[in-house]
Design a protein around this motif. Structure first.
Motif: not given
Length: 117
Positions: A83-110
């Motif tokens: 949502k933040a990316k679509r509303r132009n509150y964050i750029n692609q690089d920041l999105f990618d970094n936070l997405y990766k952190d979130d993805f890694d946390l998801m896999n660790m938790t699973l």
């Protein structure tokens, strides 16, 4: 002296991730304070909160349930990032970094959740 959850890497990562998201939410427009800012903050804080709550005097099944809540909150943060990316509150690089952190946390938790069974 410490609580056992403080030694869990997933809790430590969730705490760090929550602080990253807090900094991000501060940059959102003020009109989002009761909408996207609030939602992403609550979801990101919920990740660590549920890990800690589930680890204290709970059965493995109960801890698994709380880890499930954390996983749902991780997914909720992903949607808020989109949502933040679509509303132009964050750029692609920041999105990618936070997405990766979130993805890694998801896999660790699973993986941790699967280990508890």
């Amino acid at each position: 002296m410490s609580f056992k959850f403080e030694k869990l890497i997933i809790w430590q990562k969730a705490m760090d991730f929550g602080e990253e998201i807090n900094l991000l939410a501060e940059s959102f427009p003020k009109r989002e304070i009761y909408n996207l800012s609030s939602q992403i903050l609550r979801a990101s804080d919920s990740i660590a909160l549920n890990i800690s709550e589930g680890s204290i005097e709970q059965s493995k099944a109960e801890f698994n349930r709380f880890l499930g809540y954390s996983i749902r909150s991780i997914a909720e943060v992903v949607t808020c990032l989109h949502k933040a990316k679509r509303r132009n509150y964050i750029n692609q690089d920041l999105f990618d970094n936070l997405y990766k952190d979130d993805f890694d946390l998801m896999n660790m938790t699973l993986a941790f959740k699967a280990q508890l069974k």
